[in-house]
Design a protein around this motif. Structure first.
Motif, PDB file in Angstrom:
ATOM      1  N   GLN A 147       0.829  -1.197   0.000  1.00  0.00           N
ATOM      2  CA  GLN A 147       0.000   0.000   0.000  1.00  0.00           C
ATOM      3  C   GLN A 147       0.866   1.251   0.000  1.00  0.00           C
ATOM      4  N   GLY A 148       0.457   2.230  -0.817  1.00  0.00           N
ATOM      5  CA  GLY A 148       1.143   3.513  -0.832  1.00  0.00           C
ATOM      6  C   GLY A 148       2.347   3.587  -1.733  1.00  0.00           C
ATOM      7  N   ALA A 149       2.672   2.483  -2.441  1.00  0.00           N
ATOM      8  CA  ALA A 149       3.868   2.483  -3.292  1.00  0.00           C
ATOM      9  C   ALA A 149       3.590   2.958  -4.703  1.00  0.00           C
ATOM     10  N   GLY A 150       2.291   3.034  -5.092  1.00  0.00           N
ATOM     11  CA  GLY A 150       1.989   3.552  -6.421  1.00  0.00           C
ATOM     12  C   GLY A 150       1.254   2.613  -7.351  1.00  0.00           C
ATOM     13  N   LYS A 151       0.554   1.596  -6.816  1.00  0.00           N
ATOM     14  CA  LYS A 151      -0.161   0.671  -7.703  1.00  0.00           C
ATOM     15  C   LYS A 151      -1.220   1.393  -8.540  1.00  0.00           C
ATOM     16  N   THR A 152      -2.072   2.185  -7.860  1.00  0.00           N
ATOM     17  CA  THR A 152      -3.158   2.849  -8.589  1.00  0.00           C
ATOM     18  C   THR A 152      -2.614   3.899  -9.548  1.00  0.00           C
ATOM     19  N   SER A 153      -1.571   4.612  -9.138  1.00  0.00           N
ATOM     20  CA  SER A 153      -0.972   5.607 -10.037  1.00  0.00           C
ATOM     21  C   SER A 153      -0.380   4.944 -11.278  1.00  0.00           C
ATOM     22  N   THR A 154       0.237   3.782 -11.096  1.00  0.00           N
ATOM     23  CA  THR A 154       0.781   3.044 -12.232  1.00  0.00           C
ATOM     24  C   THR A 154      -0.341   2.554 -13.142  1.00  0.00           C
ATOM     25  N   LEU A 155      -1.393   2.044 -12.519  1.00  0.00           N
ATOM     26  CA  LEU A 155      -2.555   1.576 -13.271  1.00  0.00           C
ATOM     27  C   LEU A 155      -3.135   2.697 -14.136  1.00  0.00           C
ATOM     28  N   ALA A 156      -3.335   3.871 -13.522  1.00  0.00           N
ATOM     29  CA  ALA A 156      -3.897   5.007 -14.259  1.00  0.00           C
ATOM     30  C   ALA A 156      -2.965   5.469 -15.372  1.00  0.00           C
ATOM     31  N   ALA A 157      -1.663   5.503 -15.096  1.00  0.00           N
ATOM     32  CA  ALA A 157      -0.695   5.936 -16.113  1.00  0.00           C
ATOM     33  C   ALA A 157      -0.675   4.975 -17.299  1.00  0.00           C
ATOM     34  N   LEU A 158      -0.808   3.675 -17.030  1.00  0.00           N
ATOM     35  CA  LEU A 158      -0.841   2.706 -18.122  1.00  0.00           C
ATOM     36  C   LEU A 158      -2.129   2.831 -18.936  1.00  0.00           C
ATOM     37  N   LEU A 159      -3.265   2.970 -18.248  1.00  0.00           N
ATOM     38  CA  LEU A 159      -4.527   3.132 -18.969  1.00  0.00           C
ATOM     39  C   LEU A 159      -4.480   4.369 -19.868  1.00  0.00           C
ATOM     40  N   HIS A 160      -3.900   5.436 -19.343  1.00  0.00           N
ATOM     41  CA  HIS A 160      -3.789   6.667 -20.121  1.00  0.00           C
ATOM     42  C   HIS A 160      -2.784   6.500 -21.264  1.00  0.00           C
ATOM     43  N   GLY A 161      -1.619   5.960 -20.955  1.00  0.00           N
ATOM     44  CA  GLY A 161      -0.559   5.860 -21.950  1.00  0.00           C
ATOM     45  C   GLY A 161      -0.859   4.867 -23.053  1.00  0.00           C
ATOM     46  N   LEU A 162      -1.650   3.835 -22.746  1.00  0.00           N
ATOM     47  CA  LEU A 162      -1.973   2.834 -23.767  1.00  0.00           C
ATOM     48  C   LEU A 162      -3.220   3.200 -24.555  1.00  0.00           C
ATOM     49  N   ALA A 163      -3.871   4.287 -24.176  1.00  0.00           N
ATOM     50  CA  ALA A 163      -4.931   4.917 -24.986  1.00  0.00           C
ATOM     51  C   ALA A 163      -5.980   3.940 -25.513  1.00  0.00           C
ATOM     52  N   GLY A 164      -6.639   3.241 -24.585  1.00  0.00           N
ATOM     53  CA  GLY A 164      -7.732   2.365 -24.986  1.00  0.00           C
ATOM     54  C   GLY A 164      -7.321   0.976 -25.413  1.00  0.00           C
ATOM     55  N   ARG A 165      -6.025   0.690 -25.445  1.00  0.00           N
ATOM     56  CA  ARG A 165      -5.565  -0.650 -25.848  1.00  0.00           C
ATOM     57  C   ARG A 165      -5.522  -1.617 -24.680  1.00  0.00           C
ATOM     58  N   ALA A 166      -5.767  -1.124 -23.463  1.00  0.00           N
ATOM     59  CA  ALA A 166      -5.731  -1.968 -22.275  1.00  0.00           C
ATOM     60  C   ALA A 166      -7.099  -1.991 -21.610  1.00  0.00           C
ATOM     61  N   ALA A 167      -7.413  -3.109 -20.943  1.00  0.00           N
ATOM     62  CA  ALA A 167      -8.646  -3.248 -20.187  1.00  0.00           C
ATOM     63  C   ALA A 167      -8.290  -3.524 -18.728  1.00  0.00           C
ATOM     64  N   LEU A 168      -9.090  -2.994 -17.823  1.00  0.00           N
ATOM     65  CA  LEU A 168      -8.836  -3.156 -16.390  1.00  0.00           C
ATOM     66  C   LEU A 168      -9.273  -4.530 -15.920  1.00  0.00           C
TER      67      LEU A 168
END
Length: 365
Positions: free
Chosen positions: A169-190
């Motif tokens: 907790q607190g190491a950046g899982k959600t931030s990494t998740l959001a950055a990947l979703l944004h950076g992959l521009a619709g090519r990734a699914a949660l």
């Protein structure tokens, strides 16, 4: 046989048939739709019948009866205390004796007899959340009995392949998740934000339906998420690493990034975020096999999940057997799956993180 008042919900390959009143059915369907991606069809797992009752008189009667039959207490999650007893028919029954987590003692009562779960809820508007909680519990324990291993991890599906994000907790899982979703521009699914189940020699990954807890920093970075919260920025602290977060439904969270939900995928890569409250530039290094094995062991929540102890659905496999399976799985994954540590200072430009992660995944997948 299901009826018009039943919802056949697929939590991975565990089918949970939810029965409710007509007044509750649409609310339950909408809530489950925010978290479930549909059936998988890979494993033949036992199903459950979940009966949801929001009638005030029925709730009061069940809660009083179950409390009177209580013989012990259990603590399924930190801050929640349940009484446990036996029903007249021999099943187990529970009431909420204490709740410092949500501040809702006495909010629900539940009994379970075999594969039938009867849930009684004090306030009808909270029924969908508690019903999903019961279905999730049934899913986790059923998969563990079938050889699945639960990890404290987030995950994305990219063209049928999983990027698993492991960190405390607190190491950046959600931030990494959001950055990947944004950076992959619709090519990734949660897949999921906080728990994943791995099973089989091919390391199939199954999503666990959970909300996405988001802190102020992520909301400010991706302001399109704010409307999902229903709160104002001043309601959340701005400091890095805070435990004060707002839980967002999974499907709307993914949709904000032009994405959707996936029910399963095949493990292809692991990312280990190590974020700090600095402006440190992004750096990425591949972990050695032993480093990866140690990390996976620390993130493995089978047989012991520090945040969620089994209570409603009892596992049939022993802790020793579960632990042996978990150790074997962690060693196999570490030896066969590329694992990368990503260091980043959250005061630096987020587009640098987005580009670096998208490039990493592009090279791998």
């Amino acid at each position: 046989m299901t009826t018009d008042l039943d919802l056949a919900c697929h939590v991975g390959d565990v089918t949970v048939t939810v029965t409710s009143s007509p007044a509750d059915r649409d609310r339950l369907a909408r809530h489950f739709g925010d978290y479930l991606a549909g059936p998988i069809g890979e494993l033949d797992l036992p199903g459950f019948q979940l009966n949801v009752n929001t009638d005030p008189d029925a709730f009061r009667s069940a809660a009083a009866t179950f409390a009177a039959r209580a013989t012990t207490t259990v603590k399924p999650v930190p801050g929640v205390i349940l009484t446990e007893g036996r029903t007249a028919a021999g099943g187990r029954c529970y009431t909420v004796a204490g709740d410092t987590l949500e501040g809702r003692p006495g909010a629900w009562a539940v009994s379970i007899d075999g594969s039938t779960i009867d849930l009684y809820v004090a306030e009808s508007e909270t029924a969908p959340r508690y019903a999903l909680r019961m279905a999730r519990e049934a899913m986790l324990r059923t998969y563990e009995d079938a050889g699945g291993i639960v990890f404290h991890a987030a995950g994305l599906d990219v063209s049928g392949q999983t990027v698993m994000i492991c960190a405390p907790q607190g190491a950046g899982k959600t931030s990494t998740l959001a950055a990947l979703l944004h950076g992959l521009a619709g090519r990734a699914a949660l897949l999921s934000n906080d728990r994943l189940i791995l099973h089989g020699q091919q390391s199939r990954v199954v999503a666990v339906p959970l909300p996405v807890p988001v802190a102020r920093g992520t909301l400010d970075t991706y302001p399109a998420l704010w409307p999902l919260t229903g709160i104002k920025p001043a309601d959340l602290p701005a400091e890095f690493g805070t435990r004060h977060k707002v839980a967002l439904p999974a499907r709307p969270f993914a949709a904000t990034f032009g994405s959707t939900l996936a029910a399963t995928s095949s493990l292809a890569a692991i990312i280990v975020p190590d974020f700090t409250d600095t402006a440190r530039p992004v750096s990425i290094r591949r972990l050695a096999t032993e480093e990866a094995r140690h990390l996976l062991g620390a993130s493995c929540f089978t047989p012991s999940d520090e945040f969620w102890q089994p209570w409603l659905v009892r596992r049939t496999r022993s802790d020793a057997a579960l632990a042996t399976g978990a150790t074997t799985t962690c060693a196999r994954i570490a030896a066969n799956t590329p694992c990368f540590q990503v260091e980043y200072g959250v005061r630096g430009p987020v587009d640098q993180l987005q580009r670096a992660l998208a490039a990493l995944i592009g090279d791998l997948l």
